[in-house]
Design an enzyme around this catalytic site. Structure first.
Site, PDB file in Angstrom:
ATOM      1  CE  LYS A 106      -9.894   4.847  39.110  1.00 35.43           C
ATOM      2  NZ  LYS A 106      -8.684   4.161  39.608  1.00 35.43           N
TER       3      LYS A 106
ATOM      4  NE  ARG B 200     -12.092  -1.698  36.257  1.00 31.83           N
ATOM      5  CZ  ARG B 200     -12.175  -0.957  35.154  1.00 31.83           C
ATOM      6  NH1 ARG B 200     -13.269  -0.980  34.435  1.00 31.83           N
ATOM      7  NH2 ARG B 200     -11.160  -0.206  34.766  1.00 31.83           N
TER       8      ARG B 200
ATOM      9  CG  HIS C  33     -13.070  -3.295  41.235  1.00 30.47           C
ATOM     10  ND1 HIS C  33     -13.488  -2.122  40.635  1.00 30.47           N
ATOM     11  CD2 HIS C  33     -11.781  -3.460  40.856  1.00 30.47           C
ATOM     12  CE1 HIS C  33     -12.485  -1.596  39.936  1.00 30.47           C
ATOM     13  NE2 HIS C  33     -11.447  -2.390  40.062  1.00 30.47           N
TER      14      HIS C  33
ATOM     15  NE  ARG D  38     -11.997   2.758  36.752  1.00 29.63           N
ATOM     16  CZ  ARG D  38     -11.698   3.133  35.505  1.00 29.63           C
ATOM     17  NH1 ARG D  38     -12.655   3.616  34.731  1.00 29.63           N
ATOM     18  NH2 ARG D  38     -10.460   3.047  35.042  1.00 29.63           N
TER      19      ARG D  38
ATOM     20  CG  HIS E 205      -6.981  -0.140  32.814  1.00 23.15           C
ATOM     21  ND1 HIS E 205      -6.814  -1.516  32.844  1.00 23.15           N
ATOM     22  CD2 HIS E 205      -7.730   0.159  33.903  1.00 23.15           C
ATOM     23  CE1 HIS E 205      -7.430  -2.012  33.905  1.00 23.15           C
ATOM     24  NE2 HIS E 205      -7.985  -1.015  34.561  1.00 23.15           N
TER      25      HIS E 205
ATOM     26  CE1 TYR F 246      -8.224  -7.600  36.500  1.00 19.92           C
ATOM     27  CE2 TYR F 246      -7.399  -5.723  35.275  1.00 19.92           C
ATOM     28  CZ  TYR F 246      -8.127  -6.238  36.320  1.00 19.92           C
ATOM     29  OH  TYR F 246      -8.762  -5.388  37.181  1.00 19.92           O
TER      30      TYR F 246
END
Length: 333
Positions: free
Chosen positions: A213, A283, A280, A189, A306, A315
């Site tokens: 995150k 990514r 992004h 990220r 994730h 994806y």
């Protein structure tokens, strides 16, 4: 910093980002000074509806303090604070009198926003009111029964292999090429790459440690190509800054998220590629190409950081070429 000053800075940031997206040839410092001069003539504040109840803002402050202790990132905290501040302008009743209909009425005001943006607002309110109920500040959670809006079914726009090569060939400086290679190789990220230090890179293991995150640390990996261009960039530097990516002019310092975004846009503009390209995008490209090349979903999920497999699943859309290949290989004729 006063509330009106915060709002003014927020508006300034939005204006700068929007204008710089359209005008690559305007020096950022000139744009910043011009907009600052214009905005200084105004007393700026968020639109405030009559009757906003201070009780909501008080409880929001308590909620934010609790979340800060849980270790939420500063970026998440800012998002929560902004969404709750906007919410406090719309609701004119004490916190324990807010009903489900009040929440629905509030969300319906944003009919021009994308469903993903409305969903984000609802997510913040769900977290806020669930905390209020857990703390027994309110007897009943008015948001619990509201379902998130159906998300737009849009595939992330990844680069093709040809477009990725065009981006690489359009890089002029060692920093530009290193940025592109590190973003693509790690699938990181923007905030993760911006925060990297030189000491975070393990050249022996061809890996790096990033903070994602929820303040979660994970290991990401670097390709031979990424390592080569990263070394080339770092070795030509004469500064003592610990940051992996720094500004190109003195005084040298860690390059900001916004500066990285501008750098990627400048590189992309040289290629003539029509699709929107931002950090992004690399990514998305990392996830799409690795999955299309045979990587399993759980591995890509771990590499991307994730927590929910469904986030990675988006994806896993099989490309047309892969579908044709599978058809020809497995069809019994």
């Amino acid at each position: 910093m006063s509330y009106s000053t915060q709002v003014g800075e927020q508006l300034l940031t939005q204006l700068e980002t929007s204008i710089s997206d359209l005008c690559f040839d305007i020096p950022f410092i000139k744009l910043h000074m011009t907009l600052t001069g214009i905005l200084s003539l105004y007393d700026i504040q968020l639109a405030r509806l009559p009757g906003a109840h201070p009780d909501i803002r008080d409880k929001a402050d308590q909620f934010l303090s609790a979340k800060r202790l849980e270790g939420l990132s500063e970026l998440t905290m800012k998002d929560y604070a902004l969404e709750l501040r906007i919410f406090s302008q719309y609701v004119s009743t004490p916190i324990n009198q807010i009903a489900t209909t009040d929440i629905r009425d509030y969300l319906s005001h944003f009919e021009n926003l994308k469903m993903s943006s409305v969903s984000k607002k609802l997510s913040v309110l769900k977290s806020f009111f669930a905390w209020l109920a857990d703390e027994e500040i309110i007897a009943k959670d008015p948001v619990r029964r509201i379902k998130p809006p159906k998300k737009e079914q849009r595939l992330p726009k990844a680069l093709t292999i040809e477009e990725l090569e065009m981006i690489r060939e359009s890089c002029i400086t060692p920093r530009e090429r290193a940025l592109v290679e590190v973003f693509y190789a790690t699938g990181g990220r923007l905030s993760e790459i911006e925060a990297l230090n030189k000491s975070d890179i393990n050249y022996q293991a061809m890996s790096a440690r990033v903070i994602g995150k929820g303040n979660k640390e994970r290991e990401v990996y670097l390709s031979y190509k990424a390592l080569y261009h990263l070394k080339k960039y770092v070795l030509q530097r004469l500064d003592d800054e610990p940051a992996l990516f720094i500004t190109e002019r003195r005084p040298y310092r860690r390059v900001s998220n916004r500066a990285i975004q501008r750098a990627i846009k400048v590189i992309a503009a040289r290629t003539g590629i029509q699709k929107s390209i931002h950090p992004h995008t690399f990514r998305h490209t990392f996830a799409t190409l690795t999955l299309n090349n045979g990587a399993d979903l759980s591995s890509v999920q771990a590499l991307l950081g994730h927590s929910d497999p469904a986030t990675t699943q988006v994806y896993a859309q099989v490309s047309e070429s892969k579908k044709r290949e599978a058809y020809r290989k497995h069809l019994v004729q």
